[in-house]
Design an enzyme around this catalytic site. Structure first.
Site, PDB file in Angstrom:
ATOM      1  N   THR A  71       0.837  -1.206   0.000  1.00  0.00           N
ATOM      2  CA  THR A  71       0.000   0.000   0.000  1.00  0.00           C
ATOM      3  C   THR A  71       0.867   1.249   0.000  1.00  0.00           C
ATOM      4  OG1 THR A  71      -1.932  -1.031   1.016  1.00  0.00           O
ATOM      5  CG2 THR A  71      -1.675   1.338   1.336  1.00  0.00           C
ATOM      6  N   ASN A 150      -5.836  -8.972  -7.687  1.00  0.00           N
ATOM      7  CA  ASN A 150      -5.863  -9.653  -6.400  1.00  0.00           C
ATOM      8  C   ASN A 150      -7.158 -10.412  -6.144  1.00  0.00           C
ATOM      9  OD1 ASN A 150      -6.609  -6.741  -6.336  1.00  0.00           O
ATOM     10  ND2 ASN A 150      -7.389  -7.272  -4.313  1.00  0.00           N
ATOM     11  N   CYS A 323      -9.184  -6.219   2.000  1.00  0.00           N
ATOM     12  CA  CYS A 323      -9.273  -4.806   2.396  1.00  0.00           C
ATOM     13  C   CYS A 323     -10.709  -4.293   2.378  1.00  0.00           C
ATOM     14  CB  CYS A 323      -8.404  -3.957   1.474  1.00  0.00           C
ATOM     15  SG  CYS A 323      -6.676  -4.453   1.498  1.00  0.00           S
TER      16      CYS A 323
END
Length: 379
Positions: A71, A150, A323
């Site tokens: 990130t 992802n 996330c």
């Protein structure tokens, strides 16, 4: 029986990686910026890890900037380039299925007055390089498109996208968090200027990552403090984490070919079995995908019930990116694919790993069939 099939979210630390890290929590605890012997001992470990990370992606050690994870690496790439080149232009191009680490950072730029063009993907989740080429303008300063998604595991044509950017003298960043250590990467031949990696997706510790920066790439630091990382990222080095990142990627690189073949075989076994379940649909490209990724939708179900039902049977899976796992809205990735609402709402991601066995896949398929048919009957 318990089966962990959420390796895209995070992986357990490999015992060999932990063994490499442990001394740097205790007897080798010096600050890597100190000039005494304790500091120089840890400095040597940091530089060894830098070389290990560089080797896995075909870079030189001096081109690696350590960060707190992918990130931060994504933030540094997008904001760092944008801020360093804003006199040239204020336009960035990205894709509709990027990780939020890139998409949210682009929103920060929009708040600053930048324009952001989001190119679409096709039904398999693949970006058309010609769409990127058409989106480029004289004021474009950066293109950011991930190497592998992802959620659905789709591999992007990053070489073609990079060439499209390079033809116009525009910098190209790719988030390779899911790909680095799983598939070959060589920045010596790949037309990419910045590339993000993470430790905890490849059996290393959480809180450690890196950004590859091609020499000559304009990059303004976004974390201020000392002159660490050659002035590109302030902050005392997380030596145990950095050592773990280096060891994890080195081991992944050494075992890549054998592990890739093993995972592809298990992946195909799971896909074949899952598609026999009524209402099943495979998301993403059936061939151009990560070796360990199985992403499915089931008509007449919902993602939350699928994940909870599997967990009740001892199988750890997810509905998409960890996330955003608390969200009840369909994933932005599935929305971008143009999936019908019913399929987008009933999605589950199963990602295999180093410890996954034939028996694990067989058990998970049985559990999946039971959960899906139960939900469909109740619908």
């Amino acid at each position: 029986m318990r089966v962990y099939l959420d390796h895209a979210a995070t992986t357990p630390v490999d015992p060999r990686v932990l063994a490499a890290m442990l001394p740097y929590f205790t007897e080798k605890a010096g600050n890597a910026s100190s000039i005494h012997g304790f500091g120089q001992e840890t400095r040597a470990a940091v530089e060894q890890a830098r070389a290990e990370v560089a080797a896995v992606i075909g870079a030189r050690p001096g081109e690696i900037v350590f960060t707190s994870g992918a990130t931060e690496a994504d933030n540094l790439a997008v904001l760092g380039v944008a801020y360093a080149t804003e006199a040239r232009g204020q336009h960035v191009v990205t894709s509709a299925i990027e990780h939020h680490a890139v998409l949210e950072t682009c929103h920060v730029l929009k708040d600053r007055g930048y324009e952001v063009t989001v190119v679409p993907v096709d039904g398999r989740g693949i970006v058309d390089p010609d769409d990127v080429r058409r989106a480029l303008r004289p004021e474009t300063v950066l293109v950011s498109v991930m190497a592998a998604n992802n959620e659905i595991g789709t591999l992007q044509p990053v070489a073609d996208i990079g060439r499209a950017a390079r033809e116009r003298g525009i910098l190209f960043h790719t988030d390779a968090t899911q790909m680095a250590g799983a598939l070959p990467i060589d920045v010596g031949t790949l037309p990419v200027d910045l590339l993000s990696v993470s430790a905890h997706k490849r059996y290393g510790p959480k809180g450690a990552g890196a950004l590859y920066v091609r020499p000559g790439t304009p990059l303004r630091r976004i974390q201020h403090g000392g002159s660490h990382e050659r002035g590109r990222r302030g902050g005392t080095e997380n030596v145990p984490g950095i050592v773990g990142l280096g060891a994890a990627l080195r081991l992944a690189g050494e075992e890549m070919e054998a592990e890739r073949a093993r995972l592809v075989e298990l992946r195909e076994q799971m896909i074949r079995g899952a598609l026999e379940i009524p209402g099943a649909h495979l998301n993403g490209d059936p061939e151009r995908r990560l070796p360990n990724n199985v992403h499915l939708s089931f008509a007449g179900t919902d993602s939350q019930s699928l994940v909870i039902g599997l967990d009740f049977r001892g199988v750890a899976a997810s509905s998409g990116s960890a996330c955003t796992s608390g969200s009840l809205e369909p994933s932005h990735v599935l929305t971008a694919l143009g999936l019908p609402a019913e399929l987008a709402a009933g999605a589950v991601r199963l990602t295999l790993g180093r410890g996954t066995t034939d028996a694990d896949v067989g058990y998970a398929l049985e559990a999946l069939r039971d959960v899906v048919t139960g939900l469909q009957r109740a619908a």
